[in-house]
Design a protein around this motif. Structure first.
Motif, short mmCIF file in Angstrom:
data_model
loop_
_atom_site.label_atom_id
_atom_site.label_comp_id
_atom_site.label_asym_id
_atom_site.label_seq_id
_atom_site.Cartn_x
_atom_site.Cartn_y
_atom_site.Cartn_z
N LEU A 148 49.35 33.22 40.70
CA LEU A 148 47.70 33.40 41.03
C LEU A 148 47.34 32.16 40.22
N ALA A 149 47.30 32.01 38.82
CA ALA A 149 46.92 31.01 37.99
C ALA A 149 47.29 29.56 38.52
N ARG A 150 48.35 29.30 39.44
CA ARG A 150 48.90 28.01 40.00
C ARG A 150 48.28 27.85 41.08
N ARG A 151 48.16 28.86 41.98
CA ARG A 151 47.40 28.78 43.25
C ARG A 151 45.85 28.82 43.18
N PHE A 152 45.20 29.33 42.15
CA PHE A 152 43.96 29.21 42.09
C PHE A 152 43.61 28.55 40.78
N ASN A 153 43.39 29.34 39.76
CA ASN A 153 43.04 29.03 38.31
C ASN A 153 43.32 30.10 37.43
N ASP B 125 35.66 32.33 41.64
CA ASP B 125 36.69 33.14 41.25
C ASP B 125 36.60 34.58 41.25
N VAL B 126 35.43 35.28 40.83
CA VAL B 126 35.32 36.61 40.89
C VAL B 126 35.84 37.23 42.45
N LEU B 127 35.14 36.40 43.48
CA LEU B 127 35.36 36.70 44.85
C LEU B 127 37.02 36.74 45.24
N THR B 128 37.60 35.49 44.55
CA THR B 128 38.84 35.29 44.90
C THR B 128 39.79 36.32 44.37
N ARG C 60 43.99 55.98 56.88
CA ARG C 60 43.82 55.86 58.16
C ARG C 60 43.38 54.18 58.53
N GLU C 61 43.65 53.48 57.83
CA GLU C 61 43.36 52.10 57.93
C GLU C 61 44.41 51.10 57.43
N PRO C 62 44.25 49.76 57.60
CA PRO C 62 44.95 48.77 57.14
C PRO C 62 44.49 48.51 55.71
N TYR C 63 45.11 48.26 54.61
CA TYR C 63 44.85 48.17 53.47
C TYR C 63 43.82 46.92 52.94
N LEU C 64 44.13 46.02 54.22
CA LEU C 64 43.05 44.72 53.83
C LEU C 64 41.71 45.06 54.03
N ASN C 65 41.55 46.14 54.82
CA ASN C 65 39.97 46.78 54.84
C ASN C 65 39.24 46.92 53.70
N HIS C 66 40.07 47.48 52.66
CA HIS C 66 39.45 47.96 51.42
C HIS C 66 39.28 46.54 50.70
N LEU C 67 40.06 45.68 50.82
CA LEU C 67 39.86 44.43 49.97
C LEU C 67 39.00 43.73 50.60
N LEU C 68 38.44 43.51 51.97
CA LEU C 68 37.44 42.80 52.52
C LEU C 68 36.15 43.68 51.96
N ARG C 69 36.15 44.86 52.05
CA ARG C 69 34.81 45.73 51.56
C ARG C 69 34.77 45.53 50.38
N VAL C 70 35.46 45.41 49.39
CA VAL C 70 35.25 45.03 47.85
C VAL C 70 34.50 43.68 47.79
N ALA C 71 35.01 42.61 48.51
CA ALA C 71 34.63 41.45 48.38
C ALA C 71 33.24 41.40 49.00
N ALA D 295 34.63 23.54 50.16
CA ALA D 295 35.79 23.72 49.29
C ALA D 295 35.74 25.23 48.76
N GLU D 296 34.73 25.69 48.45
CA GLU D 296 34.69 27.17 47.98
C GLU D 296 35.07 28.12 49.27
N ARG D 297 34.70 27.89 50.56
CA ARG D 297 35.05 28.35 51.64
C ARG D 297 36.44 28.64 51.79
N ALA D 298 37.16 27.39 51.79
CA ALA D 298 38.51 27.10 51.93
C ALA D 298 39.53 27.97 50.81
N THR D 299 38.78 27.96 49.76
CA THR D 299 39.56 28.80 48.64
C THR D 299 39.29 30.39 49.06
N LEU D 300 38.35 30.70 49.22
CA LEU D 300 38.17 32.31 49.77
C LEU D 300 39.14 32.53 51.12
N VAL D 301 39.30 31.52 52.04
CA VAL D 301 40.07 31.66 53.31
C VAL D 301 41.40 31.82 52.81
#
Length: 230
Positions: free
Chosen positions: A113-118, A76-79, A52-63, A29-35
């Motif tokens: 975000l509160a509706r989709r997650f908490n 919750d923190v990782l989301t 030089r890179e897609p912005y998503l790279n930054h978000l992935l590295r942070v997580a 269930a937690e994996r599904a939330t993160l995906v």
């Protein structure tokens, strides 16, 4: 392999694979939330780039950094880490309001975000979302004041912000000279405050994680000095 090295060699696909490896031990269930959070971030930031890179790279590295180097497995923190720029950069798209004031768009996006997650995820994102700036004041000064104020009251938001800062600060050598100079000017004065916040007893990290972060802050400061002083 360091996260920026993964980026250089394998790109977004490599970071996605590394992220999925890191979350594989989590309950289903937690994996599904993160995906779900990753998919939302990918959609919102699909057209965004960091020089030089897609912005998503930054978000992935942070997580990934929060999991691997800080030892944090709080979903919750990782989301919130994956979505930490979503409200700031894409409030209208996220909140479903095509028009509105800055406050209206921000609140609609946080409500989504509160509706989709908490609500906790939404409040973590709020803590690391920049406010509307006063055009008559220095933007960098306002940014640093906001960061200090929001992290004073929200210890878990410190975890997200420090990973974000590390990616921008230590990673400053992975961008263009003009961007590196701008980033060093913006972030250098924030290092002492982050160092003090990380060392506080209420910052929810292990001693080992705090030591790692302090080493990274030292490295960022060295790189800022090399860019701005030499």
């Amino acid at each position: 392999m360091p996260l920026h090295a993964i980026t250089e060699v394998y790109g977004e696909d490599g970071l996605r694979e590394r992220f999925l490896m890191e979350v594989e031990p989590f309950p289903a269930a937690e994996r599904a939330t993160l995906v779900e959070a990753l998919d939302l971030a990918a959609r919102l930031h699909a057209g965004d780039r960091r020089v030089r890179e897609p912005y998503l790279n930054h978000l992935l590295r942070v997580a990934i950094r929060i999991i691997r180097y800080y030892g944090v497995h709080d979903v919750d923190v990782l989301t919130a880490a994956l979505l930490h720029d979503a409200v700031e950069d894409h409030p209208a798209e996220l909140g479903g309001l095509p028009h509105g004031t800055h406050t209206e768009l921000t609140e609609a996006a946080l409500a989504e975000l509160a509706r989709r997650f908490n609500p906790r995820v939404a409040e973590l994102v709020r803590s690391v979302t920049n406010p509307e700036y006063d055009p008559d004041r220095d933007r960098h000064e306002q940014y640093r004041s906001h960061v200090a104020e929001s992290l004073e009251r929200d210890p878990w938001a410190r975890v997200i912000k420090v990973s974000d800062f590390t990616d921008n600060g230590v990673g400053v050598v992975h961008t263009t000279f003009d961007k590196a100079t701008s980033a060093a000017t913006k972030y250098r004065p924030l290092v002492p405050k982050l160092r003090e916040l990380v060392g506080r007893p209420d910052t929810p990290l292990s001693v080992e994680a705090k030591d790692h972060i302090l080493d990274q802050l030292d490295l960022a400061e060295e790189r800022f000095a090399a860019i701005l002083d030499d």
